[in-house]
Write an enzyme that holds these catalytic residues in place. Structure first.
Site, PDB file in Angstrom:
ATOM      1  N   LYS A  71     -35.924-103.262  37.036  1.00  0.00           N
ATOM      2  CA  LYS A  71     -34.390-103.781  37.179  1.00  0.00           C
ATOM      3  C   LYS A  71     -34.556-104.849  38.097  1.00  0.00           C
ATOM      4  CE  LYS A  71     -32.513-100.644  34.810  1.00  0.00           C
ATOM      5  NZ  LYS A  71     -31.471-100.848  33.596  1.00  0.00           N
ATOM      6  N   SER A 313     -38.639 -91.385  34.916  1.00  0.00           N
ATOM      7  CA  SER A 313     -38.135 -92.115  33.910  1.00  0.00           C
ATOM      8  C   SER A 313     -39.392 -92.634  33.201  1.00  0.00           C
ATOM      9  CB  SER A 313     -37.619 -93.518  34.484  1.00  0.00           C
ATOM     10  OG  SER A 313     -37.481 -94.438  33.411  1.00  0.00           O
TER      11      SER A 313
END
Length: 518
Positions: A71, A313
């Site tokens: 991100k 994740s």
């Protein structure tokens, strides 16, 4: 190294002269004008022990970004896109809804560029994420977990409209996909070189990675199959129930198929516009469904067999890729986006059964040698000058704490007295103030001659030695500390009305702390 009686080996000049480092980073060491130019160019790492024979599985290790996740790319892309298009003014506050990694990335980018940043995050996401953002200077507004991802997005929009802030809008902002088309996609092909990339795996959260990377692969590597992962108990893509959007690309209502899942950063309770765009463009060749338990198990195996530290994740995406690899043709080359670092998950179920205290096996290892104590420090002879200073200091104040400046046990008694509204004087004998002529150690020697104690803190109440941090905690619980403080004249507001357990102030790493696990 050997067994019992093995000689102790030490590195000598004669050893290093002929030594050669086998595993050396091939990248040049570069200068950067800003942390922002360190974003991207993350490594592709081939798995050595987890991939099936004849199949190469590479992880795109996004933890190598400066704030530890994929991100960081999105954050840089959205901010610089907004600057280039005049949507973001100098000094304007940025606001965004995030499960954590986008928020952390935006906090970094905003800090580097001088923008205030406010993250909106559901209270259910890991505590370390909000602490990281606050450490970077951001503000974190927590929302009701029952309101899910949609509640976060609604709150972010409310704040932007109320205060005139710039909303990053990661779920619909084309800059999200653009940055991956500019960086991640080309990096994959550059990293693979002459080796054909047969399969690409990622999860979906905003859809930006998928849309951006897939647009590059379809153009430059059309034979690459694109695989997308989602939680098996929140299979929004599988449901084929579409999310409706307004003209801004925002969802109209939550998705009925969504359920709470363990894969933080994956699958909010709506299908983002970027994800739907990618699906409509035919960018998805296969959808895989992953459970939280297998994701956590794979993340642990990745750490213990490959030395690659990932969160739930990354473990989830890799688990789907490894299952696929079991039946993939020999010679296949699979790339898996491992989105972040395991340090984002320390307070989550991923670390739920990782003990803080020694296991029985570790205790056996510890007991196998005598644990010899290091030699004690040599203190100077007790001087009359130092004794006079100690006695005068203890008489000057009603409560005196002799301490070391960065001692957690000293902080324990400070926090307890602060909670009790007790005024006290602190003497940090290791402070720079007492460094000249070794005065700190001279005072320490004098203090030890009075109390017979060498550890810290050492607390005096009404001129009399009382004890240390653990003594204060225990004697408060037994009721023995209260009358001493009252006699010394330092009771105020019924000790601040304190009703807690003083052991809450002891270091949590202490195995003897009864509140350690709370």
């Amino acid at each position: 190294l050997g067994g019992a009686g093995a000689a102790r080996w030490m590195c000598k000049d004669s050893d290093t002269a002929a030594a050669e480092l086998v595993s050396r980073n091939a990248l040049p060491s570069l200068k950067h004008d800003s942390v922002l130019t360190t974003i991207g160019k993350t490594p592709l790492i081939r798995l050595q022990r987890m991939a099936p024979e004849g199949v190469d599985v590479y992880v795109k290790a996004e933890a190598f970004n400066p704030m530890g996740s994929v991100k960081d790319r999105l954050a840089l892309g959205i901010i610089e896109w907004a600057e280039a298009h005049g949507h973001l003014k100098p000094g304007q506050t940025v606001v965004e809804a995030s499960s954590g990694n986008t928020g952390i990335g935006l906090a970094m980018v905003c800090a580097a560029k001088g923008y205030p940043y406010v993250c909106v995050m559901a209270e259910s996401f890991s505590v370390e994420r909000r602490k990281l953002m606050r450490f970077l200077g951001a503000k974190v507004v927590l929302t009701n977990p029952a309101h899910k991802g949609t509640g976060m997005v609604i709150k972010s929009k409310e704040l932007a409209e109320k205060h005139g802030w710039f909303e990053a809008n990661q779920f619909a902002n084309e800059a999200n996909a653009w940055i991956h088309a500019q960086t991640t996609g080309p990096e994959l092909l550059e990293g693979m070189g002459e080796q054909k990339l047969t399969d690409f795996f990622c999860a979906w959260g905003t859809g930006g990675t998928l849309k951006g990377v897939a647009s590059v692969l379809r153009e430059r590597s059309p034979g690459t199959k694109i695989h997308v992962c989602e939680p098996d108990n929140a299979p929004l893509l599988l449901s084929n129930t579409q999310t409706e959007y307004n003209k801004e690309g925002r969802f109209e209502r939550p998705h009925a198929t969504w359920r709470p899942h363990l894969l933080q950063g994956w699958a909010p309770d709506f299908i983002p516009k970027l994800l739907q765009d990618a699906r409509d463009a035919g960018y998805i060749d296969q959808i895989h469904h992953v459970g939280g338990d297998v994701a956590m198990a794979t993340a642990r195996t990745l750490a213990q067999k490959e030395g690659i530290f990932s969160g739930t994740s990354g473990g989830g995406t890799l688990s789907a890729a490894l299952k696929f690899a079991e039946t993939a043709p020999k010679g296949s080359a699979i790339v898996v986006v491992v989105a972040d670092t395991g340090e984002r998950y320390l307070s989550t179920p991923l670390f739920g059964d990782i003990p803080a205290d020694m296991t029985e096996e570790e205790k056996e290892i510890a007991a196998s040698t005598p644990s010899e104590a290091p030699p004690a420090i040599s203190l100077p002879e007790v001087s009359e000058e130092a004794l006079t200073f100690v006695h005068a200091t203890n008489k000057k104040s009603k409560v005196v704490v002799w301490s070391l400046e960065y001692c957690e046990f000293c902080w324990t008694i400070f926090r307890l007295f602060d909670a009790l509204k007790v005024e006290y004087t602190v003497v940090n004998i290791d402070s720079f103030e007492y460094a000249k002529d070794d005065m700190g150690n001279k005072y320490r020697a004098a203090l030890s001659s009075v109390t017979g104690v060498n550890t810290f803190p050492q607390c005096f109440i009404g001129g009399e030695y009382f004890g240390g941090a653990a003594d204060a905690c225990m004697k408060w619980k037994t009721g023995d500390l209260q009358p001493l403080l009252e006699k010394a004249g330092v009771k105020k507001d019924d000790f601040g009305g304190y009703k807690g357990d003083p052991f809450e102030f002891l270091p949590k790493w202490m195995s003897q702390n009864p509140l350690r696990s709370k």
